[in-house]
Design a protein around this motif. Structure first.
Motif, PDB file in Angstrom:
ATOM      1  N   SER A  65     -63.842  19.478  26.716  1.00 46.57           N
ATOM      2  CA  SER A  65     -63.902  20.789  26.064  1.00 46.57           C
ATOM      3  C   SER A  65     -62.496  21.353  25.910  1.00 46.57           C
ATOM      4  O   SER A  65     -61.624  21.128  26.762  1.00 46.57           O
ATOM      5  N   GLN A  67     -61.561  24.439  26.112  1.00 45.82           N
ATOM      6  CA  GLN A  67     -61.280  25.450  27.132  1.00 45.82           C
ATOM      7  C   GLN A  67     -60.783  24.801  28.427  1.00 45.82           C
ATOM      8  O   GLN A  67     -59.837  25.278  29.051  1.00 45.82           O
ATOM      9  N   THR A  68     -61.411  23.707  28.820  1.00 50.38           N
ATOM     10  CA  THR A  68     -60.995  23.007  30.031  1.00 50.38           C
ATOM     11  C   THR A  68     -59.632  22.363  29.833  1.00 50.38           C
ATOM     12  O   THR A  68     -58.795  22.351  30.735  1.00 50.38           O
ATOM     13  N   GLU A  70     -57.168  23.431  27.917  1.00 48.88           N
ATOM     14  CA  GLU A  70     -56.158  24.478  28.033  1.00 48.88           C
ATOM     15  C   GLU A  70     -56.020  24.957  29.474  1.00 48.88           C
ATOM     16  O   GLU A  70     -54.911  25.140  29.971  1.00 48.88           O
ATOM     17  N   ALA A  71     -57.147  25.159  30.158  1.00 48.35           N
ATOM     18  CA  ALA A  71     -57.117  25.641  31.536  1.00 48.35           C
ATOM     19  C   ALA A  71     -56.403  24.659  32.453  1.00 48.35           C
ATOM     20  O   ALA A  71     -55.665  25.064  33.357  1.00 48.35           O
ATOM     21  N   GLY A  86     -54.798  27.904  19.177  1.00 49.90           N
ATOM     22  CA  GLY A  86     -55.501  28.017  20.453  1.00 49.90           C
ATOM     23  C   GLY A  86     -54.624  28.485  21.603  1.00 49.90           C
ATOM     24  O   GLY A  86     -55.041  29.285  22.424  1.00 49.90           O
ATOM     25  N   TYR A  90     -50.997  32.195  24.948  1.00 49.49           N
ATOM     26  CA  TYR A  90     -50.428  31.895  26.260  1.00 49.49           C
ATOM     27  C   TYR A  90     -48.902  31.771  26.183  1.00 49.49           C
ATOM     28  O   TYR A  90     -48.199  32.169  27.100  1.00 49.49           O
TER      29      TYR A  90
END
Length: 140
Positions: A65, A67-68, A70-71, A86, A90
């Motif tokens: 994913s 989101q994962t 990037e995290a 995206g 940050y």
């Protein structure tokens, strides 16, 4: 302010300023599982004269994913190569650091598919204008 995970990662592995740095500083990378659920290698794309080439690096973390992905980078688990759309927030806020110009990938094509080009409703036209405005700053 850059989060603690990013400086810790950079202190350990160094700041990659060239393709040789990526190869020889033993940077960790994050990559995606492919559609069949198999781990893939990180293929960093970079400008090479008038075209693009890829640098294949082993992935330390494989996710499925965005989101994962990037995290994991924000947590200092490895490098990513992600769209500015995206991760731009940050970079702007300072919670992540990176050089989004040196190893810039080629732009991905974006298409909006409609059933019929003629007689588009006002809503569809408004959406098309809105999405164009959102994406324009990220085009090459």
């Amino acid at each position: 302010m850059v989060n603690a995970a990013s400086p810790a990662y950079l202190a350990r592995y160094g700041v990659p300023r060239s393709l040789d740095d990526l190869r020889h500083q033993e940077h960790r990378t994050n990559s995606f599982f492919d559609d069949a659920g198999r781990k893939t290698l990180w293929y960093g794309e970079y400008p090479d004269g008038d075209s693009y080439a890829t640098l294949q690096l082993p992935g330390a973390l494989h996710v499925n994913s965005a989101q994962t992905y990037e995290a994991a980078a924000l947590a200092g688990l490895g490098l990513i190569q992600a769209p500015l759309l995206g991760i731009g927030r940050y970079l702007e806020s300072g919670s992540a650091c990176g050089d989004h110009t040196r190893f810039r990938r080629r732009a991905l094509a974006v298409s909006l598919v409609v059933a019929h080009r003629s007689n588009l409703s006002r809503r569809v036209r408004a959406f098309m204008k809105w999405i164009e405005g959102v994406l324009t700053p990220y085009l090459e």
